[in-house]
Scaffold this motif. Structure first.
Motif, mmCIF file in Angstrom:
data_model
loop_
_atom_site.group_PDB
_atom_site.id
_atom_site.type_symbol
_atom_site.label_atom_id
_atom_site.label_comp_id
_atom_site.label_asym_id
_atom_site.label_seq_id
_atom_site.Cartn_x
_atom_site.Cartn_y
_atom_site.Cartn_z
ATOM 1 N N ARG A 115 -35.077 -29.935 -3.372
ATOM 2 C CA ARG A 115 -33.700 -29.880 -3.889
ATOM 3 C C ARG A 115 -33.501 -28.649 -4.765
ATOM 4 O O ARG A 115 -32.437 -28.001 -4.717
ATOM 5 N N VAL A 116 -34.508 -28.321 -5.564
ATOM 6 C CA VAL A 116 -34.427 -27.122 -6.414
ATOM 7 C C VAL A 116 -34.339 -25.866 -5.542
ATOM 8 O O VAL A 116 -33.516 -24.977 -5.779
ATOM 9 N N THR A 164 -28.674 -22.302 -12.411
ATOM 10 C CA THR A 164 -27.788 -21.310 -11.804
ATOM 11 C C THR A 164 -26.855 -20.678 -12.835
ATOM 12 O O THR A 164 -26.400 -19.548 -12.647
ATOM 13 N N GLU A 184 -33.317 -25.624 -2.428
ATOM 14 C CA GLU A 184 -32.042 -25.582 -1.719
ATOM 15 C C GLU A 184 -30.902 -25.169 -2.642
ATOM 16 O O GLU A 184 -29.980 -24.455 -2.228
ATOM 17 N N LYS A 185 -30.958 -25.620 -3.882
ATOM 18 C CA LYS A 185 -29.912 -25.232 -4.837
ATOM 19 C C LYS A 185 -29.957 -23.732 -5.086
ATOM 20 O O LYS A 185 -28.905 -23.076 -5.165
ATOM 21 N N TYR A 186 -31.163 -23.182 -5.190
ATOM 22 C CA TYR A 186 -31.282 -21.727 -5.391
ATOM 23 C C TYR A 186 -30.763 -20.985 -4.165
ATOM 24 O O TYR A 186 -30.017 -20.008 -4.292
ATOM 25 N N THR A 217 -28.600 -21.950 -1.950
ATOM 26 C CA THR A 217 -27.143 -22.089 -1.881
ATOM 27 C C THR A 217 -26.472 -21.111 -2.841
ATOM 28 O O THR A 217 -25.471 -20.461 -2.498
ATOM 29 N N TYR A 218 -27.049 -20.993 -4.034
ATOM 30 C CA TYR A 218 -26.514 -20.053 -5.025
ATOM 31 C C TYR A 218 -26.552 -18.624 -4.478
ATOM 32 O O TYR A 218 -25.566 -17.891 -4.568
ATOM 33 N N PRO A 276 -33.226 -28.091 -13.455
ATOM 34 C CA PRO A 276 -32.641 -28.015 -12.107
ATOM 35 C C PRO A 276 -31.120 -28.153 -12.109
ATOM 36 O O PRO A 276 -30.467 -27.734 -11.160
ATOM 37 N N ASP A 277 -30.574 -28.718 -13.163
ATOM 38 C CA ASP A 277 -29.123 -28.902 -13.237
ATOM 39 C C ASP A 277 -28.388 -27.657 -13.735
ATOM 40 O O ASP A 277 -27.224 -27.443 -13.373
#
Length: 219
Positions: A204-205, A168, A207-209, A211-212, A164-165
């Motif tokens: 969280r994973v 991206t 949302e991170k995707y 956002t990317y 997850p870190d």
């Protein structure tokens, strides 16, 4: 074809969550939180306890909501069992030509494992839907950018060491999908039944995707 793989679902969030040696009774519970968070694709490895039964159950419960596939498919016998259980896509750790060709003939998506540029090229031209580059742990995101420079038509899915870190970074290098195992499914949370914490982790994973992807659109 009943219970067919949905490319639309996969493209919505192209992460394959890899379930290996997960307690069979835990998997359906976990899958419900996984799907609710917005994740779309799960792989159950055949070397897991009750793998075939688990695949069948997930396919029946999540039809139209999750893509359910079989991983660690190494032989035609493995493939026959996986398809018999209802697997909607096939993942291999190695480049096994017979398995790739059989999947292509059956019109079942297949993500064969490859490592070197030659293996990747061969897998693609045998008919891979996407090439699983494994293990990606030591290769890093730059490897994908370099391989894709002369072969930008390839669809690559790094697996092994994707977290997850850092996921991206692989997408930015040109990967079209991602395979994530233990980093996506924290052992402690699952063993202790901390489902709300697991749900928050999944979100969280997602949302991170998102956002990317949104950042790409604004560039």
């Amino acid at each position: 074809m009943p219970h067919a793989f949905s490319q639309t679902l996969f493209d919505k969030l192209p992460i394959v969550g890899i379930l290996r040696n997960m307690p069979p009774l835990t998997v359906p519970v976990l899958a419900r939180y996984y799907q609710a968070a917005g994740l779309t694709t799960l792989e159950v490895t055949l070397n897991s306890e009750e793998a075939l039964t688990t695949i069948t159950r997930l396919v029946q419960e999540f039809e139209g909501q999750l893509n359910i596939g079989a991983g660690t498919v190494c032989t035609l016998n493995d493939l026959e069992k996986a398809l018999g259980a209802g697997a909607q896509f096939i993942v291999t750790p190695i480049l096994q030509e017979e398995v790739v060709r059989a999947c292509q003939k059956a019109q079942v998506p297949v993500f064969p494992g490859a490592y070197s540029p030659t293996e990747i090229y061969t897998a693609w031209h045998l008919g891979a839907t996407m090439v699983k580059v494994f293990p990606a742990t030591k290769l890093g995101a730059s490897y994908f950018k370099e391989v894709l420079a002369p072969m930008d038509y390839l669809r690559l899915m790094p697996t092994g060491g994707v977290t997850p870190d850092n996921f991206t970074e692989f997408l930015a290098a040109g990967a079209k999908g991602l395979g994530m195992g233990s980093h996506l499914f924290p052992k402690t949370l699952i063993e202790e039944g901390q489902w709300e914490e697991l749900a928050a982790h999944f979100k969280r994973v997602v949302e991170k995707y998102k956002t990317y992807r949104n950042n790409l659109k604004t560039k």
